[in-house]
Design a protein around this motif. Sequence first.
Motif, PDB file in Angstrom:
ATOM      1  N   ARG A   1      -7.209   9.863 -14.676  1.00  0.00           N
ATOM      2  CA  ARG A   1      -7.718  10.820 -13.400  1.00  0.00           C
ATOM      3  C   ARG A   1      -6.679  11.070 -12.477  1.00  0.00           C
ATOM      4  O   ARG A   1      -5.541  10.509 -12.553  1.00  0.00           O
ATOM      5  CB  ARG A   1      -8.423   9.892 -12.706  1.00  0.00           C
ATOM      6  CG  ARG A   1      -9.918   9.776 -13.094  1.00  0.00           C
ATOM      7  CD  ARG A   1     -10.607   8.701 -11.992  1.00  0.00           C
ATOM      8  NE  ARG A   1     -10.458   9.014 -10.643  1.00  0.00           N
ATOM      9  CZ  ARG A   1     -10.591   8.088  -9.558  1.00  0.00           C
ATOM     10  NH1 ARG A   1     -10.939   6.929  -9.924  1.00  0.00           N
ATOM     11  NH2 ARG A   1     -10.723   8.321  -8.480  1.00  0.00           N
TER      12      ARG A   1
ATOM     13  N   SER B   1       0.733  -1.345  -0.065  1.00  0.00           N
ATOM     14  CA  SER B   1      -0.104  -0.011  -0.023  1.00  0.00           C
ATOM     15  C   SER B   1       0.924   1.264   0.131  1.00  0.00           C
ATOM     16  O   SER B   1       2.296   1.309   0.328  1.00  0.00           O
ATOM     17  CB  SER B   1      -0.953  -0.034   1.226  1.00  0.00           C
ATOM     18  OG  SER B   1      -0.138   0.034   2.387  1.00  0.00           O
TER      19      SER B   1
ATOM     20  N   ILE C   1       0.634   6.035  -0.758  1.00  0.00           N
ATOM     21  CA  ILE C   1       0.100   7.072  -1.207  1.00  0.00           C
ATOM     22  C   ILE C   1       0.590   7.828  -2.507  1.00  0.00           C
ATOM     23  O   ILE C   1       1.727   7.828  -2.848  1.00  0.00           O
ATOM     24  CB  ILE C   1       0.136   8.416   0.124  1.00  0.00           C
ATOM     25  CG1 ILE C   1      -1.066   9.162  -0.387  1.00  0.00           C
ATOM     26  CG2 ILE C   1       1.610   8.632   0.138  1.00  0.00           C
ATOM     27  CD1 ILE C   1      -1.103  10.221   0.997  1.00  0.00           C
TER      28      ILE C   1
ATOM     29  N   VAL D   1      -7.540   2.038  -6.372  1.00  0.00           N
ATOM     30  CA  VAL D   1      -7.680   3.497  -5.886  1.00  0.00           C
ATOM     31  C   VAL D   1      -9.176   3.679  -5.628  1.00  0.00           C
ATOM     32  O   VAL D   1      -9.961   3.240  -6.661  1.00  0.00           O
ATOM     33  CB  VAL D   1      -7.028   4.475  -6.977  1.00  0.00           C
ATOM     34  CG1 VAL D   1      -7.771   4.345  -8.307  1.00  0.00           C
ATOM     35  CG2 VAL D   1      -7.214   5.915  -6.466  1.00  0.00           C
ATOM     36  N   ALA D   2      -9.598   4.433  -4.558  1.00  0.00           N
ATOM     37  CA  ALA D   2     -11.047   4.573  -4.254  1.00  0.00           C
ATOM     38  C   ALA D   2     -11.789   3.066  -4.440  1.00  0.00           C
ATOM     39  O   ALA D   2     -12.907   3.369  -4.633  1.00  0.00           O
ATOM     40  CB  ALA D   2     -11.539   5.591  -5.085  1.00  0.00           C
TER      41      ALA D   2
ATOM     42  N   ILE E   1      -4.893  11.600  -8.858  1.00  0.00           N
ATOM     43  CA  ILE E   1      -5.281  10.773  -7.936  1.00  0.00           C
ATOM     44  C   ILE E   1      -3.905  11.157  -6.888  1.00  0.00           C
ATOM     45  O   ILE E   1      -3.718  10.396  -6.112  1.00  0.00           O
ATOM     46  CB  ILE E   1      -5.155   9.137  -8.083  1.00  0.00           C
ATOM     47  CG1 ILE E   1      -4.069   8.830  -8.882  1.00  0.00           C
ATOM     48  CG2 ILE E   1      -6.432   8.924  -8.911  1.00  0.00           C
ATOM     49  CD1 ILE E   1      -3.901   7.283  -8.950  1.00  0.00           C
ATOM     50  N   TYR E   2      -3.485  12.411  -6.792  1.00  0.00           N
ATOM     51  CA  TYR E   2      -2.285  12.730  -6.005  1.00  0.00           C
ATOM     52  C   TYR E   2      -2.992  12.942  -4.657  1.00  0.00           C
ATOM     53  O   TYR E   2      -4.102  13.143  -4.256  1.00  0.00           O
ATOM     54  CB  TYR E   2      -2.228  14.099  -6.499  1.00  0.00           C
ATOM     55  CG  TYR E   2      -1.180  14.068  -7.640  1.00  0.00           C
ATOM     56  CD1 TYR E   2      -0.010  13.394  -7.653  1.00  0.00           C
ATOM     57  CD2 TYR E   2      -1.461  14.864  -8.682  1.00  0.00           C
ATOM     58  CE1 TYR E   2       0.816  13.383  -8.863  1.00  0.00           C
ATOM     59  CE2 TYR E   2      -0.625  14.888  -9.808  1.00  0.00           C
ATOM     60  CZ  TYR E   2       0.573  14.202  -9.845  1.00  0.00           C
ATOM     61  OH  TYR E   2       1.027  14.183 -11.267  1.00  0.00           O
ATOM     62  N   GLY E   3      -2.401  12.287  -3.587  1.00  0.00           N
ATOM     63  CA  GLY E   3      -2.806  12.241  -2.320  1.00  0.00           C
ATOM     64  C   GLY E   3      -3.661  11.003  -1.837  1.00  0.00           C
ATOM     65  O   GLY E   3      -4.127  11.008  -0.716  1.00  0.00           O
ATOM     66  N   GLU E   4      -4.276  10.200  -2.879  1.00  0.00           N
ATOM     67  CA  GLU E   4      -4.956   9.161  -2.600  1.00  0.00           C
ATOM     68  C   GLU E   4      -4.282   7.919  -1.939  1.00  0.00           C
ATOM     69  O   GLU E   4      -2.943   7.509  -2.451  1.00  0.00           O
ATOM     70  CB  GLU E   4      -5.527   8.632  -4.010  1.00  0.00           C
ATOM     71  CG  GLU E   4      -6.469   9.693  -4.764  1.00  0.00           C
ATOM     72  CD  GLU E   4      -7.867   9.594  -3.907  1.00  0.00           C
ATOM     73  OE1 GLU E   4      -8.195   8.555  -2.992  1.00  0.00           O
ATOM     74  OE2 GLU E   4      -8.916  10.171  -4.677  1.00  0.00           O
ATOM     75  N   ASN E   5      -4.779   7.207  -1.120  1.00  0.00           N
ATOM     76  CA  ASN E   5      -4.251   5.906  -0.667  1.00  0.00           C
ATOM     77  C   ASN E   5      -4.572   4.749  -1.594  1.00  0.00           C
ATOM     78  O   ASN E   5      -5.474   4.668  -2.034  1.00  0.00           O
ATOM     79  CB  ASN E   5      -4.948   5.724   0.711  1.00  0.00           C
ATOM     80  CG  ASN E   5      -4.285   6.688   1.825  1.00  0.00           C
ATOM     81  OD1 ASN E   5      -3.253   6.691   2.136  1.00  0.00           O
ATOM     82  ND2 ASN E   5      -5.409   7.253   2.454  1.00  0.00           N
ATOM     83  N   VAL E   6      -3.492   4.113  -1.678  1.00  0.00           N
ATOM     84  CA  VAL E   6      -3.661   3.089  -2.890  1.00  0.00           C
ATOM     85  C   VAL E   6      -3.112   1.755  -2.439  1.00  0.00           C
ATOM     86  O   VAL E   6      -2.153   1.706  -1.472  1.00  0.00           O
ATOM     87  CB  VAL E   6      -3.007   3.409  -4.248  1.00  0.00           C
ATOM     88  CG1 VAL E   6      -3.722   4.864  -4.740  1.00  0.00           C
ATOM     89  CG2 VAL E   6      -1.498   3.646  -3.981  1.00  0.00           C
TER      90      VAL E   6
END
Length: 314
Positions: A269, A194, A196, A235-236, A271-276
């Motif tokens: 898309r 995992s 970010i 993501v999401a 997706i900066y800052g997203e937890n993935v």
Amino acid sequence: MEIIELKHPYQEKEIIQEPIVLALGFFDGVHLGHQAVIRKAKEEAVKYGYKLAVMTFNQHPKIVYTKLDDESMFYLSTNERKAELLADFGVDILYLVEYTWDFGSQAPQEFVDRYLVDLNAKVVVAGFDYTYGKPEVANMQTLPEHAAGRFEIVEVDKLMIDEHKISSTSIREHIEAGDVTAANKELGYLYETSGIVVHGEKRGGSLLGYPTANVETTAKEFLPGIGVYVVEFNVAGQWYQGMASIGYNVTFGDHRYITCEVFILDFDRMIYGENVKIRWHKYLRGEIKFDGLDNLIKQLDQDLIDTRQYFEAL
């Protein structure tokens, strides 16, 4: 699954006051060998009508007993990931014990009394090599003496694959060598890490036509070795196909820091800052220093073809 964090000495009110089957182990990676222990413990729990509990530690005991510090210790599964996997395998209660010098200094008999009997364990299940103190005086052969008939003991034999014992150590060696296929075979599922999404050099999209998500691993997870891989990218809450590169981007100069970059197929898309999350499917190739962008792009085109073909063949 209920998660109960314990620090030695714990209070009686923190403990589930009903009979349990208790599986013991550190369970880093929750690989097929660990799953055999949990599966056997689940059988015992169903047989007696008890809840299945697992007791493990928040960190590796080596951190307490050696000069290895917490920042240098990497895991196949974080505590969060471990809990997720254990819940998937039918565990009802997770006792997560904070491993401290005080906890580790208990005599074997004290550990059995306080952390097995007092946890209301009626059946204790562990692998053949489980120890609860110095190996020569606190192992699965000495446990019956310390148990003194207060609970049943079920020992699970080692699980072999390709003529060697499945272990967290061998899985880490496979992953470090880039052989995620062998690692996944011993895990019994796809290895997952995992992180970010952070800003990188933004070269992938503007120069190469392959915009990538630069993933910074935020947990102490064990990353695969240098190379290019077929992956899935979450993501999401949605999984996408992709190809990932772990390396130093040597084509663009020497003495660079290591990065983990993922090109996500059919995705457009920010997706900066997203937890993935990343699932590691297959090693494609090593890192190559190209003598120009055209050759690099040609190789990326081939990597994309190989990645699509891999998923089409599933």
